[in-house]
Write an enzyme that holds these catalytic residues in place. Structure first.
Site, PDB file in Angstrom:
ATOM      1  N   LYS A  86       1.361  -2.709  -1.198  1.00 33.91           N
ATOM      2  CA  LYS A  86       2.779  -3.042  -1.295  1.00 33.91           C
ATOM      3  C   LYS A  86       3.223  -3.911  -0.124  1.00 33.91           C
ATOM      4  O   LYS A  86       4.104  -4.764  -0.245  1.00 33.91           O
ATOM      5  CB  LYS A  86       3.609  -1.761  -1.331  1.00 33.91           C
ATOM      6  CG  LYS A  86       5.111  -1.988  -1.392  1.00 33.91           C
ATOM      7  CD  LYS A  86       5.834  -0.675  -1.547  1.00 33.91           C
ATOM      8  CE  LYS A  86       7.315  -0.864  -1.337  1.00 33.91           C
ATOM      9  NZ  LYS A  86       7.672  -1.120   0.057  1.00 33.91           N
ATOM     10  N   HIS A 128       2.366  13.611  -5.915  1.00 36.03           N
ATOM     11  CA  HIS A 128       2.992  12.307  -6.109  1.00 36.03           C
ATOM     12  C   HIS A 128       3.527  12.210  -7.532  1.00 36.03           C
ATOM     13  O   HIS A 128       2.813  12.491  -8.499  1.00 36.03           O
ATOM     14  CB  HIS A 128       1.978  11.197  -5.851  1.00 36.03           C
ATOM     15  CG  HIS A 128       1.667  11.023  -4.397  1.00 36.03           C
ATOM     16  ND1 HIS A 128       1.646  12.070  -3.512  1.00 36.03           N
ATOM     17  CD2 HIS A 128       1.367   9.922  -3.678  1.00 36.03           C
ATOM     18  CE1 HIS A 128       1.346  11.619  -2.307  1.00 36.03           C
ATOM     19  NE2 HIS A 128       1.167  10.316  -2.373  1.00 36.03           N
TER      20      HIS A 128
END
Length: 1008
Positions: free
Chosen positions: A660, A221
């Site tokens: 999110k 990531h």
């Protein structure tokens, strides 16, 4: 030098690992109103004369009212004065050298830097509101090249502070161990954990330690902003600082080491810290391999040796030689979720590279054992037999050498095999030129050394040698390098890390759909769940394949479907031990799991040949988490399923995407209840359940800097000695960037999971659950109203943050969005969090929490305080939000609006509203915790940020200015109106922006 000396004193005092029971540090949200609990004017400073003089110097720089002493003659702001000298000297040394280099090269750049840091110090010390506008004025006066140069100085200075802090942490740990007879007694260590388990039978503790399974999964990531070249030089500085700690250094050796420090800093200053090329997955894999080769390869056996000693001392028993408390896996090169750059060919190349590098490291280990085990008498019968099976060897009497020499040759043959396979990949572009490990599993009797494909061969040989040494009176020898070798093999195997594969559920549906259409039995995608499960279950029990796999190239499938199927075809060739979990992102149904199992069966991946991958559904969104228990129950109830998985199931919980999707508070509660209910389902079906925690580095993405407390706060009966978690980007560097760091991290994970097994968890009452359900709904509604329904939100987000500019960093191979044309909903959690972190508002970690926590009636306030005081999970959740708030700065954030956001009531008004909500969250946190400031309980962090802010604030200001120029020039370029000089300026401005983004990330010590 004077400024750095003052800063170093402050940082020395304030940057001690662990919480400090002293006055709360002031946390200024607007940069203008110091906390009433902050330093008081006229505070006397006691202690050594040097400390008093240094304190007076700080006071002279920062102004009256900075220094106080309320805790006696040997403390300053509650920090023991005797902890000062080491860190003070390190920061003076490192940043002083940087100052000298910059000043000699460009006095004007140094002057700009000096002016800005003085303003930063003033703003941190006693801000009257005048410092930030002066910073802005200086930033606006700088040319593009000056902005780049000054930003570079600040960014490197911050990195040097990080290095000094990290080094000091381990200096203090070593000092603590010396003071406590070689015991590290802090709670989040093995010794501290044993102290907490008073009353628990030692045998139970020992058994639990041996059976627990912790696996840390390295991911690619994209959150590490520093280049590997720069990271290596940072490591060299840290090693030089450690060397200077040695009391046995001669004057010449000390001089040489200090000269090396200066050379390294000069080299860093002269280096290009900017990634000029976006990394591909192979480059990302190399970064992961580098961490293993440079630190973990040594840290794992070192941690185990220390654990051996502690277990023997505290529990009275030795750890078995093949016992490993923490193992590693990887997603790097296998995670294809939304990353078109990860192809079957790439995964095969990465896996062969991992196997090759493992063979090289193990070959080196065999050479070390060959030198170490020069023993020519007294062998066990099993050792005699093993040595006799080695055909070609000149070591007739030294039988351990005979075996280790043979193993070395075979590992060298493994290296050559991998090299030939990699060459064939490069030549043909075919990910399936042949399988790894197609040779017979036991090749000891072959006169020519053959590659080792089955790890059981190597382990068996090592264990026979170990047992032989122990049985024949050489136990001390066995417990040396040989035991280290066994543990390295247990941790890293023949492939360094097993490789997980991750793909979206829709990709599998599309592949199965194409197959059913080609078979003439209809469109799988159109079937309901019942029909899908019926067909999938039937096919899994059938012995025939869906089609002949050798005919795949002739099947009428489109490119996307072919890529998915080729992935399974390739995975079937990787060999035993090469792969770990097959993770299904955006999993929603039981059929999502069976679809992957069927595709594995199609390409011959079975438990019998050791190539089957355990299938792991990943539940990410709020809705998916809420539905997960029913999905899992349906899955476990399917005929034959539990037999196929042998009664074991791994389930991944998505932290970043759920946050999110629904906001931090709602996501946390959904994760808690989903894990609780899935654990209950597993218990009902008698399934051994392991949760895989997909956490990011930041709080907004589920991260927690206090791993130990986070593990203990997990829902009851959800860990049970089994813990799998992701580590990514800058967190890999922070936690495993040096051998010392890696050992400490391994100790924390080992201790936390052990302690959790014996914790008497606090079960939330029904009333607490009702309250959390209400908080979750209120916070989710408020979060989604802003993110999804506020028309101005997306334009504001893209104007006020560097979200659109993050792509120029070249920090990852994966696109920022799953779908190129999508909006915020398709934006990945990393750039979403990264952007808000850069502007110091950290919205992704707290939006919606203020509406939930700011209750009006006294009864509700008392309920929340009761939950905070008595429920560890709730307290940890609230404290993490408070920690993020302590890093926020509203004045800095407002400056981004002033410089970048168009002057419309809607957009500017939204910025004002966001900052108001930030204040509301702060008020809500204080109501719940009963504290007077959000920094209470985080004195270390708040104080550290107080020292960092003089560096970070100017970088934020410069960043806002260069973003404004960059966008102006980019617009002119789009319109075809950019002149040659402006084009040159834009190149420099772009570099300045890259450096500023890196600088802020270094200052915050996290990015995404």
């Amino acid at each position: 030098m004077k400024l750095f000396h003052a800063l170093s004193i402050l940082l020395t005092i304030l940057s001690v690992e662990g919480k400090v029971n002293g006055p709360s540090s002031s946390v200024s949200y607007g940069g203008a109103t110091p906390s009433k609990k902050g330093p008081k004017a006229g505070g006397a400073v006691s202690g050594s004369a040097a400390v008093q003089a240094a304190a007076q110097e700080v006071t002279a720089i920062l102004g009256e009212g900075t220094v106080q002493n309320n805790q006696g003659p040997t403390t300053w702001w509650g920090i023991p004065l005797d902890r000062m000298p080491g860190l003070q000297a390190d920061i003076d040394k490192l940043n002083g050298l940087l100052e000298e280099i910059v000043k000699a090269e460009d006095p004007k750049v140094y002057k700009l830097y000096d002016d800005l840091i003085k303003l930063g110090l003033g703003r941190t010390g006693n801000d009257d509101g005048s410092y930030l506008p002066k910073m802005v004025k200086i930033a606006q006066s700088m040319s593009a090249s000056e902005s780049l140069a000054v930003a570079r100085v600040f960014t490197h200075a911050l990195n040097l502070v990080n290095i000094a802090e990290n080094h000091h942490r381990f200096r203090m740990i070593r000092a603590e161990e010396r003071e406590n007879n070689d015991k590290l007694v802090r709670e989040d260590s093995f010794e501290g954990t044993i102290a907490k388990l008073v009353g628990v039978d030692n045998e139970k503790i020992y058994e639990q330690l041996l059976k627990q399974k912790v696996e840390i999964v390295l991911t690619a990531h994209p959150t590490e902003v520093n280049r590997r070249t720069i990271l290596r030089k940072h490591r060299a500085l840290s090693e030089a600082l450690s060397k200077l700690e040695g009391k046995e250094l001669s004057r010449f050796e000390r001089h040489q080491t200090e000269a090396e420090l200066k050379r390294t800093i000069a080299s860093i200053w002269g280096s290009d810290e900017i990634r000029r090329k976006k990394p591909d997955p192979q480059m990302e894999a190399e970064a992961g391999i580098a961490i293993i080769e440079s630190t973990l390869w040594d840290a794992v056996p070192a941690h185990c040796r220390k654990l051996d000693a502690e277990v023997l001392r505290d529990l009275g028993k030795k750890m078995p030689p093949d016992s490993i408390p923490v193992k590693f896996a990887s997603w790097i090169g296998g995670d294809r979720d939304g990353n078109p750059n990860v192809t079957p060919l790439v995964t095969k190349e990465v896996m062969l590279t991992l196997r090759k590098r493992a063979a090289m490291l193990l070959s080196k280990t065999m050479k070390e054992l060959y030198d170490d085990l020069a023993i020519s008498r007294k062998f066990s019968p099993e050792m005699d037999k093993l040595a006799e099976r080695v055909i070609n060897s000149n070591d007739t009497f030294e039988k351990y050498r005979r075996v280790t020499g043979h193993l070395d040759k075979r590992l060298s043959a493994t290296t050559k095999y991998c090299e030939s396979q990699l060459a064939k990949l490069a030549e043909t572009g075919d990910a399936n030129p042949g399988g790894v490990g197609i040779a017979p599993p036991d090749l000891w009797d072959d006169k020519d050394a053959q590659p080792i494909f089955d790890g059981r061969e190597l382990k068996n040989a090592l264990m026979i040698m170990y047992d032989s040494l122990v049985k024949t009176g050489f136990e001390d020898v066995a417990d040396g390098k040989l035991k280290d070798a066994i543990r390295r093999f247990e941790a890293f195997g023949l492939t360094l890390t097993p490789l997980d594969i991750r793909e979206e559920s829709d990709k599998h549906t599309e592949a199965i759909n194409a197959i059913t259409k080609s078979l003439g039995i209809g469109s799988y995608a159109d079937w309901d769940e019942k029909a899908k499960l019926s067909w999938l279950t039937s096919e899994l029990s059938s012995k025939r394949p869906l089609f002949q796999s050798s005919d795949l190239g002739n099947m009428p499938f489109d490119t996307a479907v072919m890529k998915t199927l080729r992935t399974f075809e390739m995975a079937a060739t990787l060999g035993t031990g090469s792969t770990g979990a097959y993770v299904i992102s955006q999993a929603r149904t039981a059929s999502d799991v069976l679809a992957v199992m069927l595709l594995q069966k199609q390409f011959g991946m079975t438990s019998e040949n050791g190539r089957v991958m355990r299938v792991v559904p990943l539940f990410e969104t709020l809705t998916d988490l809420e539905n997960a228990p029913d999905v899992v129950d349906q899955l476990f109830s399917l005929p034959g399923y539990l037999g196929l998985v042998k009664g074991k199931q791994e389930i991944m919980v998505g932290y970043s995407d759920s946050a999110k999707d629904a906001g931090r508070l709602a996501a946390c509660w959904a994760q808690y209840t989903a894990q609780e209910k899935m654990a209950e389902v597993a218990g009902k079906h008698n399934v051994e359940l392991t949760f895989f925690h997909g956490k990011g580095g930041t709080v907004g993405r589920g991260g927690n800097p206090s791993v130990y407390r986070a593990v203990l706060a997990h829902p009851p009966n959800t860990i049970n000695g089994r813990f799998r978690v992701t580590e990514q980007g800058e967190m890999i560097t922070q936690n495993f960037g040096s051998v010392d760091m890696a050992e400490r991290t391994l100790d924390i994970y080992t201790s936390a999971v052990l302690r959790e097994a014996f914790v008497d968890h606090i079960e939330p009452t029904q009333n607490w659950r009702n309250v959390m359900a209400k908080l979750s709904k209120v916070s989710c509604d408020a979060y989604r109203q802003m993110v999804r329904n506020e028309p101005a939100f997306v334009p504001y987000f893209r104007q006020a943050t560097p979200e659109l500019e993050l792509g120029i960093l070249n920090i990852g191979s994966r696109p920022a969005k799953r779908k190129p044309k999508g909006g915020i909903e398709s934006l990945r959690a990393i750039p979403w969090t990264f952007a808000w972190t850069q502007t110091r508002v950290h919205l992704s970690a707290w939006l919606g929490c203020g509406e939930a926590l700011n209750v009006s009636d006294e009864k509700s306030k008392l309920e929340l305080r009761e939950m905070y005081q008595n429920w560890p999970w709730f307290r940890e959740t609230i404290d993490l939000i408070a920690m993020v708030l302590s890093k926020s700065d509203m004045s800095i954030n407002e400056n981004y609006d002033e410089q970048l956001v168009e002057k419309s009531d809607e957009l500017r008004g939204l910025g004002v509203e966001i900052r108001k909500r930030l204040q509301d969250v702060r008020a809500g946190i204080l109501t719940v915790s009963g504290c007077s400031d959000v920094g209470v309980g985080f004195e270390l962090l708040a104080s550290s940020m107080k020292i960092r802010n003089p560096f970070v604030d100017p970088v934020n200001v410069i960043q806002a200015e260069v973003m404004k120029k960059y966008r102006y020039l980019s617009k002119k370029e789009e319109e075809g109106k950019l002149g040659s000089k402006e084009r040159e300026e834009k190149v420099v401005i772009e570099d300045a922006l890259r450096v500023c983004i890196s600088g802020v990330a270094s200052g915050m010590r996290n990015s995404g």
